[in-house]
Motif scaffolding. Structure first.
Motif, PDB file in Angstrom:
ATOM      1  N   HIS A  25      -0.814  -1.313   8.232  1.00 30.21           N
ATOM      2  CA  HIS A  25       0.431  -1.468   7.530  1.00 30.21           C
ATOM      3  C   HIS A  25       0.670  -2.242   6.347  1.00 30.21           C
ATOM      4  O   HIS A  25       1.322  -1.973   5.304  1.00 30.21           O
ATOM      5  CB  HIS A  25       1.210  -2.056   8.731  1.00 30.21           C
ATOM      6  CG  HIS A  25       1.655  -1.199   9.601  1.00 30.21           C
ATOM      7  ND1 HIS A  25       1.253  -1.119  10.784  1.00 30.21           N
ATOM      8  CD2 HIS A  25       2.739   0.018   9.719  1.00 30.21           C
ATOM      9  CE1 HIS A  25       1.829  -0.079  11.626  1.00 30.21           C
ATOM     10  NE2 HIS A  25       2.692   0.342  10.795  1.00 30.21           N
ATOM     11  N   SER A  26      -0.094  -3.602   6.247  1.00 27.69           N
ATOM     12  CA  SER A  26       0.027  -4.337   4.931  1.00 27.69           C
ATOM     13  C   SER A  26      -0.638  -3.595   3.726  1.00 27.69           C
ATOM     14  O   SER A  26       0.043  -3.980   2.649  1.00 27.69           O
ATOM     15  CB  SER A  26      -0.580  -5.819   5.214  1.00 27.69           C
ATOM     16  OG  SER A  26      -2.072  -5.589   5.552  1.00 27.69           O
ATOM     17  N   ARG A  29       1.953  -1.284   2.004  1.00 29.43           N
ATOM     18  CA  ARG A  29       2.670  -2.028   1.113  1.00 29.43           C
ATOM     19  C   ARG A  29       2.142  -2.047  -0.292  1.00 29.43           C
ATOM     20  O   ARG A  29       2.796  -1.903  -1.326  1.00 29.43           O
ATOM     21  CB  ARG A  29       2.897  -3.284   1.919  1.00 29.43           C
ATOM     22  CG  ARG A  29       3.826  -3.246   3.055  1.00 29.43           C
ATOM     23  CD  ARG A  29       3.938  -4.650   3.567  1.00 29.43           C
ATOM     24  NE  ARG A  29       4.884  -4.614   4.827  1.00 29.43           N
ATOM     25  CZ  ARG A  29       6.252  -4.823   5.012  1.00 29.43           C
ATOM     26  NH1 ARG A  29       6.784  -4.894   3.681  1.00 29.43           N
ATOM     27  NH2 ARG A  29       6.880  -4.827   5.910  1.00 29.43           N
ATOM     28  N   GLN A  32       1.972   1.372  -1.877  1.00 30.98           N
ATOM     29  CA  GLN A  32       3.352   1.693  -2.116  1.00 30.98           C
ATOM     30  C   GLN A  32       3.840   1.175  -3.519  1.00 30.98           C
ATOM     31  O   GLN A  32       4.276   1.767  -4.450  1.00 30.98           O
ATOM     32  CB  GLN A  32       4.683   1.343  -1.020  1.00 30.98           C
ATOM     33  CG  GLN A  32       5.858   1.818  -1.554  1.00 30.98           C
ATOM     34  CD  GLN A  32       6.691   1.282  -0.409  1.00 30.98           C
ATOM     35  OE1 GLN A  32       6.559   0.431   0.603  1.00 30.98           O
ATOM     36  NE2 GLN A  32       8.137   1.874  -0.500  1.00 30.98           N
ATOM     37  N   ARG A  33       3.600  -0.161  -3.766  1.00 30.60           N
ATOM     38  CA  ARG A  33       3.730  -0.946  -5.069  1.00 30.60           C
ATOM     39  C   ARG A  33       3.144  -0.264  -6.129  1.00 30.60           C
ATOM     40  O   ARG A  33       3.643   0.162  -7.195  1.00 30.60           O
ATOM     41  CB  ARG A  33       3.479  -2.388  -4.951  1.00 30.60           C
ATOM     42  CG  ARG A  33       3.844  -2.966  -6.043  1.00 30.60           C
ATOM     43  CD  ARG A  33       2.989  -4.384  -6.001  1.00 30.60           C
ATOM     44  NE  ARG A  33       1.675  -4.263  -5.990  1.00 30.60           N
ATOM     45  CZ  ARG A  33       0.645  -5.190  -5.468  1.00 30.60           C
ATOM     46  NH1 ARG A  33       1.149  -6.450  -4.856  1.00 30.60           N
ATOM     47  NH2 ARG A  33      -0.552  -5.271  -5.664  1.00 30.60           N
ATOM     48  N   TRP A  44       6.754   6.783   3.905  1.00 31.62           N
ATOM     49  CA  TRP A  44       5.956   6.601   4.792  1.00 31.62           C
ATOM     50  C   TRP A  44       6.326   7.142   6.224  1.00 31.62           C
ATOM     51  O   TRP A  44       7.322   7.534   6.680  1.00 31.62           O
ATOM     52  CB  TRP A  44       6.375   4.857   5.398  1.00 31.62           C
ATOM     53  CG  TRP A  44       5.723   3.779   4.609  1.00 31.62           C
ATOM     54  CD1 TRP A  44       5.550   3.867   3.196  1.00 31.62           C
ATOM     55  CD2 TRP A  44       5.225   2.567   5.120  1.00 31.62           C
ATOM     56  NE1 TRP A  44       4.965   2.736   2.662  1.00 31.62           N
ATOM     57  CE2 TRP A  44       4.717   1.871   3.898  1.00 31.62           C
ATOM     58  CE3 TRP A  44       5.220   1.897   6.076  1.00 31.62           C
ATOM     59  CZ2 TRP A  44       4.257   0.343   3.681  1.00 31.62           C
ATOM     60  CZ3 TRP A  44       4.778   0.803   6.174  1.00 31.62           C
ATOM     61  CH2 TRP A  44       4.263   0.193   5.155  1.00 31.62           C
ATOM     62  N   TRP A 119       1.357  -6.505   9.912  1.00 27.76           N
ATOM     63  CA  TRP A 119       2.483  -5.912   9.226  1.00 27.76           C
ATOM     64  C   TRP A 119       2.660  -6.441   7.782  1.00 27.76           C
ATOM     65  O   TRP A 119       2.844  -5.794   7.083  1.00 27.76           O
ATOM     66  CB  TRP A 119       3.897  -6.130  10.030  1.00 27.76           C
ATOM     67  CG  TRP A 119       4.951  -5.214   9.625  1.00 27.76           C
ATOM     68  CD1 TRP A 119       5.791  -5.947   8.817  1.00 27.76           C
ATOM     69  CD2 TRP A 119       5.173  -4.115   9.557  1.00 27.76           C
ATOM     70  NE1 TRP A 119       6.593  -4.736   8.189  1.00 27.76           N
ATOM     71  CE2 TRP A 119       6.413  -3.540   8.951  1.00 27.76           C
ATOM     72  CE3 TRP A 119       4.365  -2.718  10.020  1.00 27.76           C
ATOM     73  CZ2 TRP A 119       6.814  -2.364   8.605  1.00 27.76           C
ATOM     74  CZ3 TRP A 119       5.216  -1.488  10.192  1.00 27.76           C
ATOM     75  CH2 TRP A 119       6.328  -1.368   9.322  1.00 27.76           C
ATOM     76  N   SER A 120       2.895  -7.980   7.718  1.00 28.21           N
ATOM     77  CA  SER A 120       3.037  -8.438   6.250  1.00 28.21           C
ATOM     78  C   SER A 120       1.743  -8.608   5.756  1.00 28.21           C
ATOM     79  O   SER A 120       1.870  -8.805   4.537  1.00 28.21           O
ATOM     80  CB  SER A 120       3.776  -9.526   6.625  1.00 28.21           C
ATOM     81  OG  SER A 120       2.983 -10.585   7.372  1.00 28.21           O
TER      82      SER A 120
END
Length: 349
Positions: A25-26, A29, A32-33, A44, A119-120
């Motif tokens: 997940h991280s 991110r 995506q950026r 997503w 996640w992060s």
């Protein structure tokens, strides 16, 4: 070479971001950026990130973004993440990963590692691998780590990595952040098709997420090119071709027209190529009595062709590498340039 440097600069950023199988997940991110900065529309789904331009069905590529690492499975206990994420029973014994498990057991001693929140991506500490062994009862690689006693079960632990460029090669944990970086770069060049980025390919699950998308949004027939790295035993073998194609894998025959089209593009671009399935079959034909044949490999492309019953067809385009599934996986810059050249032609750029 200037344009390849742009890809490598992006790769330097991406390779430092952890993306352990089952805990991607991280990394999504980060993707995506980078994609949205390049004008892509990003969506997503479970196990899948989809980046699209204004003509999404014109050309479709897929790259998996998970990399090998560890998962904490109990107090001061760590296992090879791919086999935990795949529940082992889901694997058929025909993938290169499974055949390599006994060979790679001693490759990771003293390797630096870092733990993160899945996640992060928040940092959870660093350490190194003290030892590893194959547990026959659990049929998995078990690791002992230094400096990671504080972690709780479920915490992913990535191999700490950075890209190394020397002479005519790049090295690091390339599979498969290398070709994923190329797909991100395509949007810098104005790519208007679709790029899929899949999770859990090393656990044999990514094709399911991809097929689910095609069942929702695809047409009756969908042609896909899956990009990846392809392992060879040494540089001599790897350097015999700049690019690697396939007619098939252990699961299915690939799209013969699309495969032939890639071969013609290679020839018209003066790029050398070979077929990995033919290479493996030749090696197996030369085996001595008592030696075990090598698997044709189990790819995302073959799995989705077999499962979709004709709805999805396609082929693969791969970069030959050595040191597969290690921190020293190496690709030649010659192959990297050839890959970029062919990818742009396929994308109509």
């Amino acid at each position: 070479m200037y344009e390849l440097n742009e890809v490598l600069d992006l790769l330097k950023i991406m390779i430092r971001e952890p993306s352990v199988v089952g805990a991607e997940h991280s990394f999504f991110r980060v993707l995506q950026r980078e994609l949205e900065e390049r004008g892509a529309k990003v969506t997503w789904y479970e196990g899948l990130l989809v980046a699209q331009g204004n003509d999404p069905f014109s050309t479709m590529f897929s790259a998996h973004i998970d990399r090998h690492g560890l998962i904490c499975t109990g107090p001061d206990e760590f296992q090879y993440a791919a086999f935990v994420a795949g529940n082992r029973s889901d694997l058929l014994g025909n993938s290169v990963s499974e055949q390599l498990i006994s060979k790679i057991v001693d490759r990771f001693d003293t390797t630096p590692v870092m733990a993160y929140e899945p996640w992060s991506g928040a940092y959870r500490g660093s350490g190194k691998i003290a030892s590893s062994y194959v547990c026959e009862r659990r049929n998995n690689l078990i690791f002992t780590l230094e400096g990671m006693q504080h972690l709780v079960a479920g915490t992913p632990v990535a191999f700490a990595d950075k890209l190394k460029i020397s002479g005519n090669s790049v090295s690091g944990q390339l599979d498969n952040v290398l070709t994923a970086a190329y797909l991100v770069h395509l949007f810098s060049l104005g790519f208007q098709g679709t790029a899929f980025f899949t999770a859990q390919e090393e656990a044999g699950k990514s094709w399911r997420y991809l097929l689910e998308w095609f069942r929702r949004f695809g047409s009756r027939t969908n042609r896909l090119v899956v990009v990846d790295t392809s392992p060879y035993p040494d540089r001599v073998e790897a350097d015999r071709q700049q690019l690697v194609l396939r007619h098939k894998d252990a699961n299915a025959e690939f799209d013969p027209q699309l495969t032939a089209s890639l071969a013609q593009l290679c020839e018209s671009s003066s790029l050398t190529y070979s077929y990995k399935d033919s290479y493996i079959e030749q090696k197996n034909a030369a085996l001595q009595e008592g030696q075990s044949p090598q698997s044709l490999g189990s790819t995302e492309m073959g799995r989705i062709i077999a499962a979709s019953k004709g709805m999805v067809t396609g082929t693969t385009l791969q970069i030959p590498t050595t040191g597969y599934h290690t921190m020293e996986e190496t690709a030649s810059l010659t192959s990297c340039e050839a890959f970029l050249k062919l990818l742009k032609r396929l994308a109509g750029l």
